[in-house]
Scaffold this active site. Structure first.
Site, short mmCIF file in Angstrom:
data_model
loop_
_atom_site.label_atom_id
_atom_site.label_comp_id
_atom_site.label_asym_id
_atom_site.label_seq_id
_atom_site.Cartn_x
_atom_site.Cartn_y
_atom_site.Cartn_z
N LYS A 10 0.83 -1.22 0.00
CA LYS A 10 0.00 0.00 0.00
C LYS A 10 0.86 1.27 0.00
O LYS A 10 2.06 1.22 0.32
CB LYS A 10 -0.94 -0.03 1.21
CG LYS A 10 -1.94 -1.20 1.13
CD LYS A 10 -2.99 -1.12 2.23
CE LYS A 10 -3.98 -2.26 2.09
NZ LYS A 10 -5.10 -2.16 3.08
N TYR A 50 -12.19 -1.49 -4.51
CA TYR A 50 -12.78 -1.71 -3.17
C TYR A 50 -14.31 -1.60 -3.19
O TYR A 50 -14.91 -1.34 -2.14
CB TYR A 50 -12.19 -0.71 -2.17
CG TYR A 50 -10.81 -1.11 -1.68
CD1 TYR A 50 -10.65 -2.17 -0.80
CD2 TYR A 50 -9.68 -0.42 -2.09
CE1 TYR A 50 -9.39 -2.56 -0.35
CE2 TYR A 50 -8.40 -0.79 -1.63
CZ TYR A 50 -8.27 -1.86 -0.76
OH TYR A 50 -7.03 -2.24 -0.31
N PHE A 58 -15.68 3.74 6.12
CA PHE A 58 -14.34 4.20 5.79
C PHE A 58 -14.03 4.14 4.28
O PHE A 58 -12.90 4.37 3.88
CB PHE A 58 -13.29 3.41 6.58
CG PHE A 58 -13.41 1.91 6.42
CD1 PHE A 58 -12.89 1.25 5.31
CD2 PHE A 58 -14.05 1.15 7.39
CE1 PHE A 58 -13.00 -0.12 5.16
CE2 PHE A 58 -14.17 -0.24 7.26
CZ PHE A 58 -13.64 -0.86 6.13
N ARG A 86 -2.59 -14.71 4.19
CA ARG A 86 -3.24 -13.96 5.28
C ARG A 86 -2.54 -14.24 6.61
O ARG A 86 -2.45 -13.37 7.46
CB ARG A 86 -4.75 -14.24 5.31
CG ARG A 86 -5.43 -13.62 4.07
CD ARG A 86 -6.92 -13.54 4.16
NE ARG A 86 -7.38 -12.58 5.13
CZ ARG A 86 -7.69 -11.31 4.88
NH1 ARG A 86 -7.55 -10.81 3.66
NH2 ARG A 86 -8.13 -10.52 5.82
N THR A 92 -5.94 -7.47 10.14
CA THR A 92 -6.19 -6.18 9.50
C THR A 92 -5.67 -5.02 10.35
O THR A 92 -5.01 -4.11 9.84
CB THR A 92 -7.72 -6.00 9.28
OG1 THR A 92 -8.21 -7.13 8.56
CG2 THR A 92 -8.02 -4.73 8.51
N ASN A 113 -2.27 -0.17 6.56
CA ASN A 113 -1.78 -1.42 7.15
C ASN A 113 -0.83 -2.19 6.22
O ASN A 113 -0.81 -3.41 6.21
CB ASN A 113 -2.96 -2.28 7.63
CG ASN A 113 -3.93 -2.62 6.52
OD1 ASN A 113 -3.74 -2.20 5.39
ND2 ASN A 113 -4.95 -3.39 6.83
N HIS A 116 -2.25 -5.37 1.15
CA HIS A 116 -3.53 -6.01 0.89
C HIS A 116 -3.27 -7.48 0.62
O HIS A 116 -2.24 -7.83 0.05
CB HIS A 116 -4.18 -5.39 -0.36
CG HIS A 116 -5.35 -6.17 -0.87
ND1 HIS A 116 -6.61 -6.04 -0.33
CD2 HIS A 116 -5.45 -7.12 -1.83
CE1 HIS A 116 -7.44 -6.87 -0.95
NE2 HIS A 116 -6.76 -7.54 -1.87
N GLU A 127 -9.01 -9.96 -8.53
CA GLU A 127 -8.07 -8.87 -8.21
C GLU A 127 -6.83 -8.95 -9.09
O GLU A 127 -6.31 -7.92 -9.55
CB GLU A 127 -7.71 -8.92 -6.73
CG GLU A 127 -8.91 -8.55 -5.86
CD GLU A 127 -8.73 -8.82 -4.37
OE1 GLU A 127 -9.68 -8.56 -3.62
OE2 GLU A 127 -7.65 -9.28 -3.97
P1 GDP Z 1 -8.29 -6.99 5.01
O1 GDP Z 1 -8.93 -8.09 4.19
O2 GDP Z 1 -7.48 -7.51 6.17
O3 GDP Z 1 -7.51 -6.01 4.16
O4 GDP Z 1 -9.49 -6.17 5.70
P2 GDP Z 1 -10.93 -5.68 5.18
O5 GDP Z 1 -11.29 -6.39 3.90
O6 GDP Z 1 -11.87 -5.79 6.33
O7 GDP Z 1 -10.74 -4.13 4.88
C1 GDP Z 1 -10.10 -3.68 3.70
C2 GDP Z 1 -9.18 -2.55 4.07
O8 GDP Z 1 -9.96 -1.46 4.57
C3 GDP Z 1 -8.18 -2.85 5.18
O9 GDP Z 1 -7.02 -3.52 4.74
C4 GDP Z 1 -7.87 -1.46 5.70
O10 GDP Z 1 -6.94 -0.78 4.86
C5 GDP Z 1 -9.22 -0.76 5.59
N1 GDP Z 1 -9.98 -0.84 6.85
C6 GDP Z 1 -10.53 -1.94 7.44
N2 GDP Z 1 -11.18 -1.61 8.58
C7 GDP Z 1 -11.03 -0.26 8.70
C8 GDP Z 1 -11.49 0.70 9.67
O11 GDP Z 1 -12.16 0.36 10.66
N3 GDP Z 1 -11.14 2.00 9.44
C9 GDP Z 1 -10.41 2.41 8.37
N4 GDP Z 1 -10.11 3.71 8.23
N5 GDP Z 1 -9.96 1.54 7.43
C10 GDP Z 1 -10.28 0.23 7.60
#
Ligand code: GDP
Length: 146
Positions: A10, A50, A58, A86, A92, A113, A116, A127
């Site tokens: 990222k 996304y 968010f 993962r 996350t 974070n 991805h 993807e």
């Molecule tokens: P991942 O599969 O571990 O990447 O997590 P998710 O699919 O739940 O979320 C996608 C991405 O959205 C994450 O990698 C973070 O960059 C972002 N994200 C997830 N939860 C939050 C949150 O509570 N707040 C914010 N600002 N970003 C979030």
């Protein structure tokens, strides 16, 4: 179980100079890089990537962040790749990520974070196709995967 996953380094991790360290970590964890490229997504591209998160609070902030600078996209190969990756990247939220995971080492926050990782074989294929055409994806022998 498929043997392919998709990742992005990222914008935060690219800005912080972690491309080399993350690719090294991923390689040492046993993933083979089948395709890789650095590019900057437009806001519209980040919104399309996304789209599954459209309803989440968010979404605007996330797509702004993901288009704020270059990312490194890659297709990775390993047995049971989605789950294995993962585990390699960690939770996350870096506050909950296990010691030694990519996110524990390189993430700044739940949003920024570091990386991805696809959450299913189906999404890995979708993807990978978002960023790469078949001619960009190479087998172990260096042949294009058709
Ligand atoms: P991942 O599969 O571990 O990447 O997590 P998710 O699919 O739940 O979320 C996608 C991405 O959205 C994450 O990698 C973070 O960059 C972002 N994200 C997830 N939860 C939050 C949150 O509570 N707040 C914010 N600002 N970003 C979030």
């Amino acid at each position: 179980m498929g043997n392919i996953t998709f990742t992005m380094i990222k914008p935060c991790a690219v800005r912080n100079g972690h491309i080399g360290a993350i690719l090294d970590h991923v390689s040492k964890a046993g993933f083979r890089i089948k395709a890789v490229k650095m590019m900057r997504m437009s806001k519209k591209e980040a919104e399309a990537f996304y789209a599954v998160h459209k309803e989440r609070p968010f979404y605007g902030e996330l797509t702004e962040f993901m288009s704020s600078g270059p990312i490194v996209a890659a297709v990775l190969e390993k047995d049971n790749a989605v789950l294995a990756y993962r585990e390699t990247i960690g939770a996350t939220n870096p506050a909950n990520a296990a010691e030694g995971t990519v996110r524990k080492l390189y993430a700044e926050s739940i949003q920024a974070n570091a990386v991805h990782g696809s959450d299913s074989d189906e999404n890995a294929a979708i993807e990978a196709a978002f960023f790469f055409s078949q001619k960009d994806i190479f087998s172990k022998e260096g042949e294009i995967c058709v």
